[in-house]
Design a protein around this motif. Structure first.
Motif, short mmCIF file in Angstrom:
data_model
loop_
_atom_site.label_atom_id
_atom_site.label_comp_id
_atom_site.label_asym_id
_atom_site.label_seq_id
_atom_site.Cartn_x
_atom_site.Cartn_y
_atom_site.Cartn_z
N VAL A 83 -10.88 0.03 4.07
CA VAL A 83 -10.61 -0.74 2.86
C VAL A 83 -9.32 -0.25 2.21
O VAL A 83 -8.49 -1.06 1.74
N LEU A 84 -9.11 1.07 2.17
CA LEU A 84 -7.90 1.60 1.54
C LEU A 84 -6.65 1.23 2.33
O LEU A 84 -5.63 0.83 1.75
N VAL A 85 -6.72 1.35 3.65
CA VAL A 85 -5.53 1.05 4.48
C VAL A 85 -5.22 -0.46 4.43
O VAL A 85 -4.09 -0.86 4.10
N LEU A 86 -6.19 -1.28 4.76
CA LEU A 86 -5.96 -2.73 4.78
C LEU A 86 -5.71 -3.28 3.38
O LEU A 86 -4.82 -4.13 3.18
N GLY A 87 -6.47 -2.80 2.41
CA GLY A 87 -6.31 -3.29 1.04
C GLY A 87 -4.98 -2.91 0.42
O GLY A 87 -4.34 -3.74 -0.25
N SER A 88 -4.52 -1.68 0.65
CA SER A 88 -3.25 -1.26 0.07
C SER A 88 -2.07 -2.00 0.70
O SER A 88 -1.11 -2.36 0.01
N MET A 89 -2.15 -2.26 2.01
CA MET A 89 -1.08 -3.02 2.67
C MET A 89 -1.03 -4.45 2.13
O MET A 89 0.06 -4.97 1.81
N ALA A 90 -2.20 -5.09 2.02
CA ALA A 90 -2.24 -6.46 1.51
C ALA A 90 -1.80 -6.51 0.05
O ALA A 90 -1.05 -7.41 -0.35
N ALA A 91 -2.24 -5.55 -0.75
CA ALA A 91 -1.87 -5.52 -2.16
C ALA A 91 -0.37 -5.29 -2.34
O ALA A 91 0.27 -5.90 -3.21
N GLU A 168 11.94 1.42 -5.58
CA GLU A 168 12.04 0.88 -4.23
C GLU A 168 13.48 0.54 -3.89
O GLU A 168 13.93 0.77 -2.76
N GLU A 169 14.21 -0.02 -4.85
CA GLU A 169 15.61 -0.36 -4.60
C GLU A 169 16.43 0.88 -4.30
O GLU A 169 17.30 0.87 -3.41
N SER A 170 16.15 1.98 -5.01
CA SER A 170 16.85 3.23 -4.74
C SER A 170 16.51 3.76 -3.35
O SER A 170 17.40 4.26 -2.63
N GLY A 175 18.25 4.22 2.66
CA GLY A 175 17.99 3.97 4.08
C GLY A 175 16.53 3.79 4.45
O GLY A 175 16.22 3.73 5.65
N CYS A 176 15.66 3.67 3.48
CA CYS A 176 14.23 3.47 3.79
C CYS A 176 13.95 2.02 4.14
O CYS A 176 14.49 1.11 3.50
N ASN A 177 13.12 1.81 5.13
CA ASN A 177 12.67 0.45 5.42
C ASN A 177 11.41 0.14 4.61
O ASN A 177 10.94 0.96 3.81
N THR A 178 10.84 -1.03 4.84
CA THR A 178 9.68 -1.46 4.03
C THR A 178 8.48 -0.53 4.21
O THR A 178 7.82 -0.18 3.23
N PHE A 179 8.22 -0.11 5.45
CA PHE A 179 7.06 0.75 5.68
C PHE A 179 7.26 2.11 5.04
O PHE A 179 6.31 2.68 4.48
N LYS A 180 8.46 2.66 5.09
CA LYS A 180 8.72 3.96 4.47
C LYS A 180 8.58 3.88 2.96
O LYS A 180 8.10 4.82 2.32
N VAL A 181 9.02 2.77 2.37
CA VAL A 181 8.84 2.58 0.93
C VAL A 181 7.35 2.57 0.59
O VAL A 181 6.92 3.22 -0.37
N TYR A 182 6.59 1.84 1.39
CA TYR A 182 5.13 1.76 1.17
C TYR A 182 4.49 3.13 1.34
O TYR A 182 3.64 3.53 0.53
N TRP A 183 4.88 3.88 2.37
CA TRP A 183 4.22 5.13 2.70
C TRP A 183 4.64 6.29 1.80
O TRP A 183 3.80 7.11 1.40
N HIS A 184 5.93 6.35 1.49
CA HIS A 184 6.44 7.52 0.77
C HIS A 184 6.57 7.30 -0.74
O HIS A 184 6.74 8.28 -1.48
N ILE A 185 6.50 6.06 -1.20
CA ILE A 185 6.67 5.80 -2.64
C ILE A 185 5.42 5.15 -3.24
O ILE A 185 4.84 5.66 -4.20
N ILE A 186 5.01 4.03 -2.66
CA ILE A 186 3.91 3.27 -3.25
C ILE A 186 2.60 4.04 -3.17
O ILE A 186 1.87 4.16 -4.18
N LEU A 187 2.26 4.57 -2.01
CA LEU A 187 0.99 5.27 -1.87
C LEU A 187 0.90 6.55 -2.71
O LEU A 187 -0.12 6.78 -3.37
N PRO A 188 1.95 7.40 -2.72
CA PRO A 188 1.85 8.59 -3.59
C PRO A 188 1.72 8.24 -5.08
O PRO A 188 0.95 8.87 -5.80
N ILE A 189 2.48 7.24 -5.54
CA ILE A 189 2.37 6.85 -6.94
C ILE A 189 1.01 6.19 -7.21
O ILE A 189 0.47 6.31 -8.31
#
Length: 275
Positions: A83-91, A168-170, A175-189
């Motif tokens: 639920v966390l993996v699929l839900g966070s990606m969809a959200a 995310e813009e920063s 040089g971050c792609n979409t997945f790196k933004v999701y993994w390194h910024i969105i999930l920790p915050i």
């Protein structure tokens, strides 16, 4: 403070005190009577145990609660992770990407909140039999994930909308792609809302009874709510052991909420400001 404000504050405190007692006392009663002998339980239900029979918990565990407990842990952990993996990606996708039909897709996902699990019981039963998943762990995990995802997506999307896009813009400029933004910024915050979603999902999955009763018939695969029902049939004369089994089943969710209550409250309060 004026007299009126003090009176109002006192009424509120008394109300929450009474509510706390109403919630905590049944748990104390459960643990207390789980340490009594069967004779003592019937003679004086409301007194403290004269002798602490910790053997009741050992007997309950060996009678099958241990096996049911680990089944529930496995099903709950796998369901929560999915639920966390699929839900966070969809959200994340629904909160950040603009594409045609995004609102329609969100409405379709949220419409899952209006579908009662009881309505789909027969169709899911036939479907699981057809694809060969009946009487397996996945017969529970897949429906649990499907029914918990809509609310988890709704909860996490509201929180992700409150995260500034400048972060995310920063990251993209660095040089971050979409997945790196999701993994390194969105999930920790988003740790507070992830903890909130995990607690709510875990509580619902851990306590679910109907699917666990219908979709699994092998005793070795049963989760703790159904297992405790069978334990009651086996130990119908020993209420101390039965109550000890109930106390064991309640312990994980109580501890999880006590450990993650700050993240739970932060996630729900922060996610409520945008939607």
């Amino acid at each position: 403070m004026t007299l009126r404000n003090r009176l109002f504050q006192s009424v509120v405190l008394i109300w929450f005190l009474l509510y706390s007692i109403a919630v905590v006392y049944p748990l104390i009663w459960l643990i207390m009577n789980g340490l009594k002998s069967n004779r003592e339980f019937f003679l004086d239900t409301w007194s403290l145990p004269k002798e602490l029979l910790w053997s009741n918990y050992v007997l309950a565990w060996n009678a099958g609660v241990g096996r049911f407990f680990f089944n529930s842990v496995f099903v709950t952990v796998v369901s929560v992770l999915l639920v966390l993996v699929l839900g966070s990606m969809a959200a994340y996708g629904l909160s950040r990407f603009r594409f045609k039909g995004a609102n329609v897709l969100l409405i379709i996902i949220l419409s899952g909140l209006m579908l009662a699990p009881q309505v789909s019981l027969i169709s899911l039963y036939k479907m699981l039999q057809t694809i060969g998943l009946y009487n397996t762990y996945w017969a529970l995990i897949i429906p649990y994930v499907a029914f918990q995802l809509p609310f988890a997506i709704f909860l996490m999307r509201s929180y992700f909308l409150s995260i500034p896009r400048e972060l995310e813009e920063s990251a993209v400029m660095d040089g971050c792609n979409t997945f790196k933004v999701y993994w390194h910024i969105i999930l920790p915050i988003g740790k507070p809302i992830l903890a909130s979603a995990a607690l709510l999902t875990g509580m619902n999955v851990w306590n679910e009874f109907m699917f666990a009763l219908v979709f699994v018939e092998d005793t070795a695969l049963r989760t703790i709510p159904v297992g405790l029902m069978n334990l009651r049939a086996q130990l119908n004369t020993n209420f101390g052991v039965q109550l000890a089994g109930l106390a064991i089943s309640a312990f994980p969710m109580i501890m999880a909420f006590m450990l993650f209550q700050k993240q739970f409250v932060r996630g729900l309060s922060a996610g409520s400001v945008k939607g």
